[in-house]
Write a protein that holds these residues in place. Structure first.
Motif, PDB file in Angstrom:
ATOM      1  N   VAL A  77       0.842  -1.191   0.000  1.00 52.93           N
ATOM      2  CA  VAL A  77       0.000   0.000   0.000  1.00 52.93           C
ATOM      3  C   VAL A  77       0.878   1.243   0.000  1.00 52.93           C
ATOM      4  O   VAL A  77       1.783   1.373   0.827  1.00 52.93           O
ATOM      5  N   SER A  78       0.619   2.149  -0.938  1.00 49.37           N
ATOM      6  CA  SER A  78       1.310   3.432  -0.988  1.00 49.37           C
ATOM      7  C   SER A  78       0.283   4.558  -0.969  1.00 49.37           C
ATOM      8  O   SER A  78      -0.864   4.377  -1.388  1.00 49.37           O
ATOM      9  N   VAL A  79       0.696   5.714  -0.463  1.00 51.95           N
ATOM     10  CA  VAL A  79      -0.213   6.844  -0.269  1.00 51.95           C
ATOM     11  C   VAL A  79       0.272   8.038  -1.079  1.00 51.95           C
ATOM     12  O   VAL A  79       1.473   8.324  -1.134  1.00 51.95           O
ATOM     13  N   ASP A  80      -0.670   8.736  -1.735  1.00 53.38           N
ATOM     14  CA  ASP A  80      -0.357  10.010  -2.368  1.00 53.38           C
ATOM     15  C   ASP A  80      -1.531  10.964  -2.179  1.00 53.38           C
ATOM     16  O   ASP A  80      -2.640  10.547  -1.855  1.00 53.38           O
ATOM     17  N   LEU A  81      -1.273  12.250  -2.352  1.00 50.68           N
ATOM     18  CA  LEU A  81      -2.263  13.292  -2.110  1.00 50.68           C
ATOM     19  C   LEU A  81      -2.598  14.024  -3.405  1.00 50.68           C
ATOM     20  O   LEU A  81      -1.764  14.141  -4.307  1.00 50.68           O
ATOM     21  N   ALA A  82      -3.819  14.529  -3.474  1.00 44.83           N
ATOM     22  CA  ALA A  82      -4.245  15.297  -4.643  1.00 44.83           C
ATOM     23  C   ALA A  82      -5.351  16.259  -4.238  1.00 44.83           C
ATOM     24  O   ALA A  82      -6.015  16.077  -3.209  1.00 44.83           O
ATOM     25  N   PRO A  97      -1.984  18.264  -6.986  1.00 44.44           N
ATOM     26  CA  PRO A  97      -1.897  18.659  -5.578  1.00 44.44           C
ATOM     27  C   PRO A  97      -1.464  20.110  -5.415  1.00 44.44           C
ATOM     28  O   PRO A  97      -0.503  20.557  -6.036  1.00 44.44           O
ATOM     29  N   GLY A  98      -2.204  20.845  -4.588  1.00 47.96           N
ATOM     30  CA  GLY A  98      -1.881  22.240  -4.324  1.00 47.96           C
ATOM     31  C   GLY A  98      -2.370  23.214  -5.369  1.00 47.96           C
ATOM     32  O   GLY A  98      -2.072  24.406  -5.283  1.00 47.96           O
ATOM     33  N   GLN A 100      -5.648  23.954  -6.189  1.00 47.87           N
ATOM     34  CA  GLN A 100      -6.937  24.577  -5.925  1.00 47.87           C
ATOM     35  C   GLN A 100      -6.824  25.578  -4.771  1.00 47.87           C
ATOM     36  O   GLN A 100      -6.025  25.396  -3.844  1.00 47.87           O
ATOM     37  N   PRO A 101      -7.646  26.647  -4.804  1.00 44.04           N
ATOM     38  CA  PRO A 101      -7.581  27.658  -3.733  1.00 44.04           C
ATOM     39  C   PRO A 101      -7.825  27.088  -2.340  1.00 44.04           C
ATOM     40  O   PRO A 101      -7.262  27.586  -1.362  1.00 44.04           O
ATOM     41  N   ALA A 102      -8.665  26.054  -2.247  1.00 47.48           N
ATOM     42  CA  ALA A 102      -8.995  25.468  -0.944  1.00 47.48           C
ATOM     43  C   ALA A 102      -8.170  24.220  -0.647  1.00 47.48           C
ATOM     44  O   ALA A 102      -8.571  23.387   0.161  1.00 47.48           O
ATOM     45  N   SER A 103      -6.995  24.084  -1.254  1.00 45.36           N
ATOM     46  CA  SER A 103      -6.184  22.876  -1.105  1.00 45.36           C
ATOM     47  C   SER A 103      -5.668  22.718   0.320  1.00 45.36           C
ATOM     48  O   SER A 103      -5.105  23.642   0.915  1.00 45.36           O
ATOM     49  N   LEU A 104      -5.830  21.513   0.848  1.00 49.40           N
ATOM     50  CA  LEU A 104      -5.263  21.153   2.145  1.00 49.40           C
ATOM     51  C   LEU A 104      -3.870  20.540   2.001  1.00 49.40           C
ATOM     52  O   LEU A 104      -3.138  20.407   2.984  1.00 49.40           O
ATOM     53  N   VAL A 105      -3.489  20.189   0.791  1.00 50.71           N
ATOM     54  CA  VAL A 105      -2.254  19.447   0.552  1.00 50.71           C
ATOM     55  C   VAL A 105      -1.021  20.121   1.159  1.00 50.71           C
ATOM     56  O   VAL A 105      -0.189  19.447   1.783  1.00 50.71           O
ATOM     57  N   ARG A 139      -9.506  21.249   1.757  1.00 51.46           N
ATOM     58  CA  ARG A 139      -9.842  19.860   1.430  1.00 51.46           C
ATOM     59  C   ARG A 139      -8.772  19.245   0.529  1.00 51.46           C
ATOM     60  O   ARG A 139      -8.049  19.924  -0.188  1.00 51.46           O
ATOM     61  N   ALA A 140      -8.698  17.920   0.588  1.00 53.04           N
ATOM     62  CA  ALA A 140      -7.757  17.159  -0.230  1.00 53.04           C
ATOM     63  C   ALA A 140      -8.261  15.725  -0.333  1.00 53.04           C
ATOM     64  O   ALA A 140      -9.152  15.305   0.413  1.00 53.04           O
ATOM     65  N   MET A 141      -7.681  14.969  -1.262  1.00 52.93           N
ATOM     66  CA  MET A 141      -7.980  13.553  -1.406  1.00 52.93           C
ATOM     67  C   MET A 141      -6.742  12.760  -1.018  1.00 52.93           C
ATOM     68  O   MET A 141      -5.641  13.027  -1.505  1.00 52.93           O
ATOM     69  N   ILE A 142      -6.923  11.810  -0.111  1.00 47.93           N
ATOM     70  CA  ILE A 142      -5.847  10.882   0.252  1.00 47.93           C
ATOM     71  C   ILE A 142      -6.072   9.595  -0.534  1.00 47.93           C
ATOM     72  O   ILE A 142      -7.103   8.934  -0.368  1.00 47.93           O
ATOM     73  N   TYR A 143      -5.133   9.247  -1.402  1.00 50.25           N
ATOM     74  CA  TYR A 143      -5.256   8.044  -2.225  1.00 50.25           C
ATOM     75  C   TYR A 143      -4.443   6.899  -1.634  1.00 50.25           C
ATOM     76  O   TYR A 143      -3.279   7.073  -1.247  1.00 50.25           O
ATOM     77  N   PHE A 144      -5.068   5.722  -1.592  1.00 55.02           N
ATOM     78  CA  PHE A 144      -4.414   4.498  -1.149  1.00 55.02           C
ATOM     79  C   PHE A 144      -4.348   3.544  -2.351  1.00 55.02           C
ATOM     80  O   PHE A 144      -5.385   3.073  -2.827  1.00 55.02           O
ATOM     81  N   SER A 145      -3.136   3.299  -2.841  1.00 57.96           N
ATOM     82  CA  SER A 145      -2.944   2.366  -3.955  1.00 57.96           C
ATOM     83  C   SER A 145      -2.484   1.027  -3.391  1.00 57.96           C
ATOM     84  O   SER A 145      -1.497   0.964  -2.650  1.00 57.96           O
ATOM     85  N   SER A 146      -3.196  -0.041  -3.747  1.00 60.64           N
ATOM     86  CA  SER A 146      -2.942  -1.368  -3.168  1.00 60.64           C
ATOM     87  C   SER A 146      -2.551  -2.343  -4.270  1.00 60.64           C
ATOM     88  O   SER A 146      -3.386  -2.739  -5.085  1.00 60.64           O
ATOM     89  N   ARG A 147      -1.288  -2.726  -4.258  1.00 64.27           N
ATOM     90  CA  ARG A 147      -0.783  -3.671  -5.253  1.00 64.27           C
ATOM     91  C   ARG A 147      -0.644  -5.046  -4.613  1.00 64.27           C
ATOM     92  O   ARG A 147       0.083  -5.216  -3.631  1.00 64.27           O
ATOM     93  N   PRO A 148      -1.329  -6.065  -5.152  1.00 67.12           N
ATOM     94  CA  PRO A 148      -1.232  -7.405  -4.561  1.00 67.12           C
ATOM     95  C   PRO A 148       0.159  -7.997  -4.755  1.00 67.12           C
ATOM     96  O   PRO A 148       0.792  -7.823  -5.788  1.00 67.12           O
ATOM     97  N   GLU A 149       0.620  -8.692  -3.742  1.00 63.24           N
ATOM     98  CA  GLU A 149       1.931  -9.341  -3.778  1.00 63.24           C
ATOM     99  C   GLU A 149       1.703 -10.821  -4.073  1.00 63.24           C
ATOM    100  O   GLU A 149       1.473 -11.630  -3.160  1.00 63.24           O
ATOM    101  N   VAL A 150       1.761 -11.177  -5.343  1.00 65.76           N
ATOM    102  CA  VAL A 150       1.507 -12.562  -5.768  1.00 65.76           C
ATOM    103  C   VAL A 150       2.634 -13.019  -6.679  1.00 65.76           C
ATOM    104  O   VAL A 150       3.302 -12.202  -7.322  1.00 65.76           O
ATOM    105  N   PRO A 151       2.863 -14.343  -6.767  1.00 66.54           N
ATOM    106  CA  PRO A 151       3.916 -14.854  -7.647  1.00 66.54           C
ATOM    107  C   PRO A 151       3.636 -14.485  -9.102  1.00 66.54           C
ATOM    108  O   PRO A 151       2.487 -14.486  -9.551  1.00 66.54           O
TER     109      PRO A 151
END
Length: 283
Positions: A77-82, A97-98, A100-105, A139-151
């Protein structure tokens, strides 16, 4: 959706914005693998599905978001903001990220930035933000990217889920939300005209979010049908200064005459209410 194909393995990224649902985000994805292997299921949960905090100006806010791996394989899992924008139909678009006038980033920090989550494990991502001396809503969006760890296998398809959790930080001094309702229209809809659809415009004239909750009560003229439906079941917000075009359907309902009463919150202390008569089909 975007992807990359290298001749052996295809990587697919899927983006899902956190909804307003009160029970937390849950995503179930299947990975396509050769027929000889069992397809591993990727199931992840994120709680809460959105964050709303009201704080004083020039203060610090902090809390955590719980990420659960409910599947059978580890995920990276990795995190990025937008930043993000919402149009009149409620559709969310990602912005740099950053930008918009109301950006929380610029004020937001989250840890860890990446982590391996084992099957049936829950981890907590801690976030914090120091608010500026003067603001109404950030306001901001917190993104969670989930890459499966498989053979690795030939011709394997990997689905990488990217889920967005919106976070709103509002000032205590901001004007509370206040909805102005315009252009309310009811009509029968559906293949058999057995649903009722309302179309209306809601304008938030305040400086805070509002998630208008309420009900739609439908009664037939003969008294045999009497049912209540939830208005804005997904708890979708109307942002400050936003004009939102709602189109919601309720049913099934009888083919005969119906009386419809709609009521929902228009501000923290007031409600919007309307009563409408729907004629019978063909009437």
């Amino acid at each position: 959706m975007d992807g990359r194909y290298d001749g052996k393995r295809r990587l697919v990224r899927r983006t899902v914005f956190g909804s307003g649902a009160p029970r937390g985000a849950l995503l179930l994805l299947l990975l396509s693998v050769p027929a000889a292997a069992s397809p591993p299921a990727v199931s992840i949960g994120i709680v809460p599905p959105y964050v709303e905090k009201v704080v004083p100006e020039a203060s610090e806010v902090s809390d955590s978001i719980a990420f659960s791996n409910q599947g059978t394989d580890p995920v990276l899992v990795s995190v990025d903001l937008a930043d993000f924008a919402v149009d009149k139909a409620g559709e969310v678009s990602e912005e740099p990220p950053g930008s918009q006038p109301a950006s929380l980033v610029p004020f937001l920090r989250i840890s860890p930035s990446s982590v391996r989550v084992a099957p049936h494990q829950q981890v907590f991502f801690r976030y914090s933000a120091e608010t500026p001396p003067a603001f109404k809503q950030l306001r901001a969006m917190i993104y969670f990217s989930s890459r499966p760890e498989v053979p690795a296998r030939p011709n394997q398809v990997l689905v990488v889920a990217r889920m967005g959790v919106p976070i709103y930080v509002e000032s205590r001094d901001a004007k509370p939300a206040s909805l102005r309702i315009d252009d309310v229209k009811w009509e029968r809809s559906g293949e058999n005209l057995d649903f009722l659809t309302v179309k209306l415009t809601a304008s938030n004239e305040g400086e805070r979010n509002i998630r208008p909750a309420g009900f739609v009560l439908v009664r037939s003229s003969d008294g045999k049908f009497d049912r209540s439906y939830t208005f804005n079941e997904g708890r979708e917000p109307v942002l400050p200064g936003q004009k939102r075009r709602w189109e919601l359907s309720f049913g099934p309902v009888p083919a005969g005459d119906c009386a419809v009463k709609m009521r929902f919150a228009a501000s923290p202390r007031s409600s919007y209410e309307s009563k409408t008569w729907i004629p019978a089909i063909g009437g």
